[in-house]
Design an enzyme around this catalytic site. Structure first.
Site, PDB file in Angstrom:
ATOM      1  N   CYS A  73       0.845  -1.200   0.000  1.00 47.29           N
ATOM      2  CA  CYS A  73       0.000   0.000   0.000  1.00 47.29           C
ATOM      3  C   CYS A  73       0.878   1.247   0.000  1.00 47.29           C
ATOM      4  CB  CYS A  73      -0.985  -0.020   1.163  1.00 47.29           C
ATOM      5  SG  CYS A  73      -0.297  -0.512   2.758  1.00 47.29           S
ATOM      6  N   SER A  74       1.036   1.898   1.146  1.00 47.38           N
ATOM      7  CA  SER A  74       1.803   3.152   1.139  1.00 47.38           C
ATOM      8  C   SER A  74       2.476   3.404   2.477  1.00 47.38           C
ATOM      9  CB  SER A  74       0.876   4.321   0.794  1.00 47.38           C
ATOM     10  OG  SER A  74      -0.189   4.360   1.730  1.00 47.38           O
ATOM     11  N   CYS A  75       2.869   2.357   3.199  1.00 47.72           N
ATOM     12  CA  CYS A  75       3.500   2.527   4.507  1.00 47.72           C
ATOM     13  C   CYS A  75       4.760   3.381   4.358  1.00 47.72           C
ATOM     14  CB  CYS A  75       3.829   1.174   5.123  1.00 47.72           C
ATOM     15  SG  CYS A  75       2.339   0.184   5.410  1.00 47.72           S
TER      16      CYS A  75
HETATM   17 FE    FE Z   1       1.735   0.154   3.143  1.00 46.75          FE
END
Ligand code: FE
Length: 192
Positions: free
Chosen positions: A102-104
């Site tokens: 995702c976008s951690c």
């Molecule tokens: Fe993520």
């Protein structure tokens, strides 16, 4: 693009109005979050960490051993650094960050992630063909430089310690911090 932004703004405004109406939050609380991420949380925090590591070998060693503890000592706002690992760029090894799922991203030291970091193309390609993607982003690495791609997650986030630019021996930490960019701490830029 403009109409897309406008639609997002209207959605955000409508959501805020409903939440305020229901007494779940106040306008002041919303303004406080916006001010936090505009003014107090961002790559300027990560830059302080990098400049300190460049200036102090013992600090750098501690940072590479336990970044979670060393960064916690700064008391940055923003969170998402509950387990942080700093990876060091050297003439032999170049590190680059991604979250394939995702976008951690480590908010306290880098702020909110840039749009391209969340892009499915970046997330898949940087793993499969990192050298090509880095070249497209302006980082041309020699063939003998090893590239390590670090996949961030909800459990562990990363920060790249870029190589210190040449001719900066006389600079103090504040001046060094001013040279450090967000992209260099993600690993998609090299500082000269
Ligand atoms: Fe993520």
């Amino acid at each position: 693009m403009m109409s897309e932004l406008k639609a997002q703004a209207i959605r955000a405004e409508a959501l805020e109005s409903i939440l305020v109406e229901k007494g779940l939050l106040t306008r002041d609380e919303v303004d406080e979050v916006i001010a936090t991420y505009n003014d107090r949380v961002g790559p300027m925090n990560g830059a302080l960490v990098v400049a300190k590591a460049w200036s102090d070998e013992e600090y750098k060693a501690r940072l590479l051993t336990d970044a979670t503890r060393e960064v916690a000592n700064f008391n940055f706002d923003g969170g998402q650094c509950e387990k942080l690992v700093v990876v060091e760029n050297t003439p032999e090894v170049h590190n680059v960050l991604v979250c394939t799922l995702c976008s951690c991203y480590p908010w306290a030291v880098l702020g909110l992630p840039p749009k391209w970091y969340k892009d499915p193309a970046y997330r898949s390609r940087i793993v499969r063909e990192p050298r090509e993607v880095l070249a497209e982003m302006g980082v041309n690495l020699a063939e003998d430089v090893t590239i390590r791609v670090w996949d961030s997650s909800a459990e562990v986030r990363y920060l790249v310690l870029p190589m210190r630019p040449s001719n900066t021996e006389n600079l103090n930490e504040a001046a060094l911090a001013a040279l450090v960019t967000r992209d260099a701490m993600i690993g998609v830029e090299v500082l000269y």
